[in-house]
Scaffold this motif. Structure first.
Motif, PDB file in Angstrom:
ATOM      1  N   ALA A   1       0.841  -1.203   0.000  1.00 46.09           N
ATOM      2  CA  ALA A   1       0.000   0.000   0.000  1.00 46.09           C
ATOM      3  C   ALA A   1       0.874   1.250   0.000  1.00 46.09           C
ATOM      4  N   GLY A   2       1.911   1.243   0.806  1.00 49.04           N
ATOM      5  CA  GLY A   2       2.833   2.371   0.839  1.00 49.04           C
ATOM      6  C   GLY A   2       3.570   2.538  -0.477  1.00 49.04           C
ATOM      7  N   ALA A   3       3.927   1.422  -1.092  1.00 44.22           N
ATOM      8  CA  ALA A   3       4.599   1.488  -2.400  1.00 44.22           C
ATOM      9  C   ALA A   3       3.693   2.178  -3.419  1.00 44.22           C
ATOM     10  N   HIS A   4       2.427   1.809  -3.422  1.00 37.54           N
ATOM     11  CA  HIS A   4       1.479   2.449  -4.341  1.00 37.54           C
ATOM     12  C   HIS A   4       1.360   3.945  -4.062  1.00 37.54           C
ATOM     13  N   LEU A   5       1.317   4.312  -2.807  1.00 46.53           N
ATOM     14  CA  LEU A   5       1.197   5.728  -2.454  1.00 46.53           C
ATOM     15  C   LEU A   5       2.405   6.519  -2.959  1.00 46.53           C
ATOM     16  N   PHE A   6       3.589   5.996  -2.729  1.00 41.39           N
ATOM     17  CA  PHE A   6       4.795   6.745  -3.075  1.00 41.39           C
ATOM     18  C   PHE A   6       5.091   6.771  -4.572  1.00 41.39           C
ATOM     19  N   GLU A   7       4.549   5.810  -5.323  1.00 42.31           N
ATOM     20  CA  GLU A   7       4.765   5.840  -6.761  1.00 42.31           C
ATOM     21  C   GLU A   7       3.733   6.696  -7.485  1.00 42.31           C
ATOM     22  N   LEU A   8       2.644   7.024  -6.826  1.00 42.62           N
ATOM     23  CA  LEU A   8       1.550   7.773  -7.468  1.00 42.62           C
ATOM     24  C   LEU A   8       2.014   9.057  -8.168  1.00 42.62           C
ATOM     25  N   PRO A   9       2.775   9.930  -7.524  1.00 43.23           N
ATOM     26  CA  PRO A   9       3.150  11.184  -8.203  1.00 43.23           C
ATOM     27  C   PRO A   9       3.924  10.960  -9.505  1.00 43.23           C
ATOM     28  N   ASN A  10       4.661   9.861  -9.571  1.00 42.53           N
ATOM     29  CA  ASN A  10       5.441   9.582 -10.773  1.00 42.53           C
ATOM     30  C   ASN A  10       4.634   8.879 -11.862  1.00 42.53           C
ATOM     31  N   LYS A  11       3.491   8.297 -11.506  1.00 48.03           N
ATOM     32  CA  LYS A  11       2.719   7.525 -12.473  1.00 48.03           C
ATOM     33  C   LYS A  11       1.450   8.205 -12.957  1.00 48.03           C
ATOM     34  N   ILE A  12       0.899   9.108 -12.187  1.00 50.73           N
ATOM     35  CA  ILE A  12      -0.452   9.608 -12.463  1.00 50.73           C
ATOM     36  C   ILE A  12      -0.566  10.325 -13.810  1.00 50.73           C
ATOM     37  N   ASP A  13       0.507  10.880 -14.306  1.00 51.20           N
ATOM     38  CA  ASP A  13       0.448  11.612 -15.575  1.00 51.20           C
ATOM     39  C   ASP A  13       1.137  10.896 -16.731  1.00 51.20           C
ATOM     40  N   LEU A  14       1.464   9.629 -16.556  1.00 53.84           N
ATOM     41  CA  LEU A  14       2.114   8.892 -17.640  1.00 53.84           C
ATOM     42  C   LEU A  14       1.162   8.728 -18.827  1.00 53.84           C
ATOM     43  N   SER A  15       1.733   8.605 -19.997  1.00 55.74           N
ATOM     44  CA  SER A  15       0.924   8.352 -21.190  1.00 55.74           C
ATOM     45  C   SER A  15       0.316   6.956 -21.113  1.00 55.74           C
ATOM     46  N   ARG A  16      -0.670   6.729 -21.941  1.00 51.48           N
ATOM     47  CA  ARG A  16      -1.399   5.461 -21.961  1.00 51.48           C
ATOM     48  C   ARG A  16      -0.448   4.261 -22.107  1.00 51.48           C
ATOM     49  N   ASP A  17       0.427   4.291 -23.107  1.00 51.78           N
ATOM     50  CA  ASP A  17       1.309   3.149 -23.366  1.00 51.78           C
ATOM     51  C   ASP A  17       2.331   2.950 -22.255  1.00 51.78           C
ATOM     52  N   VAL A  18       2.902   4.021 -21.769  1.00 48.77           N
ATOM     53  CA  VAL A  18       3.889   3.917 -20.699  1.00 48.77           C
ATOM     54  C   VAL A  18       3.214   3.411 -19.413  1.00 48.77           C
ATOM     55  N   TYR A  19       2.028   3.935 -19.119  1.00 41.58           N
ATOM     56  CA  TYR A  19       1.315   3.495 -17.926  1.00 41.58           C
ATOM     57  C   TYR A  19       1.015   1.999 -17.999  1.00 41.58           C
ATOM     58  N   GLN A  20       0.552   1.543 -19.154  1.00 44.07           N
ATOM     59  CA  GLN A  20       0.249   0.126 -19.314  1.00 44.07           C
ATOM     60  C   GLN A  20       1.507  -0.724 -19.099  1.00 44.07           C
ATOM     61  N   THR A  21       2.622  -0.273 -19.609  1.00 41.29           N
ATOM     62  CA  THR A  21       3.882  -0.997 -19.423  1.00 41.29           C
ATOM     63  C   THR A  21       4.270  -1.043 -17.948  1.00 41.29           C
ATOM     64  N   VAL A  22       4.197   0.099 -17.287  1.00 39.12           N
ATOM     65  CA  VAL A  22       4.577   0.174 -15.873  1.00 39.12           C
ATOM     66  C   VAL A  22       3.670  -0.706 -15.014  1.00 39.12           C
ATOM     67  N   GLN A  23       2.391  -0.757 -15.335  1.00 38.98           N
ATOM     68  CA  GLN A  23       1.460  -1.564 -14.543  1.00 38.98           C
ATOM     69  C   GLN A  23       1.814  -3.049 -14.569  1.00 38.98           C
ATOM     70  N   GLY A  24       2.579  -3.455 -15.566  1.00 35.62           N
ATOM     71  CA  GLY A  24       2.982  -4.856 -15.656  1.00 35.62           C
ATOM     72  C   GLY A  24       3.807  -5.330 -14.472  1.00 35.62           C
ATOM     73  N   VAL A  25       4.420  -4.409 -13.742  1.00 35.74           N
ATOM     74  CA  VAL A  25       5.218  -4.819 -12.582  1.00 35.74           C
ATOM     75  C   VAL A  25       4.348  -5.412 -11.472  1.00 35.74           C
ATOM     76  N   TYR A  26       3.036  -5.196 -11.534  1.00 35.58           N
ATOM     77  CA  TYR A  26       2.145  -5.696 -10.482  1.00 35.58           C
ATOM     78  C   TYR A  26       1.595  -7.090 -10.768  1.00 35.58           C
ATOM     79  N   ALA A  27       2.042  -7.705 -11.835  1.00 33.77           N
ATOM     80  CA  ALA A  27       1.589  -9.066 -12.135  1.00 33.77           C
ATOM     81  C   ALA A  27       1.905  -9.967 -10.944  1.00 33.77           C
TER      82      ALA A  27
END
Length: 150
Positions: A21-47
């Protein structure tokens, strides 16, 4: 199971629940404005992170058991109940906002037209849950340190 073992397990599982939960909180500022393709790629780390739900459920159970064990000690009991209720709130938030976003995006492997709104719901629900988990950890810790010896 002894009270000390229950206290230990409640604190450990609550702390473990705070980590992602803390990891999600601290990564939010860096992820919230990512482009569609980059965001989709980054989300893959949560598999595979769905398995962490076992930690959350175990923490809920251990905090509820702790509350039952402390029912004769009003202050410690109230802290333990608060910790357990935090997990109820956590699951309510998760199943109201996070899980539906996961479902709509096939765990972020598909990006529907409303992906940006789903991203907001997903990211902010995790951020709120990080705060809820911190309250749970503080509460269970207070339950432990306010417990009177037998």
């Amino acid at each position: 199971m002894s009270l000390r073992v229950i206290q230990f397990l409640a604190v450990v599982f609550t702390a473990l629940a705070l980590v992602p939960a803390g990891a999600h909180l601290f990564e939010l500022p860096n992820k919230i404005d990512l482009s569609r393709d980059v965001y989709q790629t980054v989300q893959g780390v949560y598999a595979g992170w769905a398995w962490l739900g076992i930690v959350d459920l175990t923490a809920l159970i251990m905090n509820a058991v702790l509350a039952i064990k402390l029912r004769q000690q009003r202050l410690a009991f109230s802290f333990a109940v608060t910790a357990a209720l935090c997990f109820v709130v956590f699951f309510a938030i998760f199943f109201t906002w996070t899980f539906p976003a996961n479902q709509a995006t096939a765990n972020w492997t598909a990006m529907p037209d409303n992906w940006s709104g789903l991203r907001r719901e997903w990211e902010y629900s995790h951020a709120v849950n990080a705060v809820v988990m911190l309250v749970a950890l503080c509460s269970v810790t207070l339950a432990v340190i306010t417990t009177r010896p037998d």
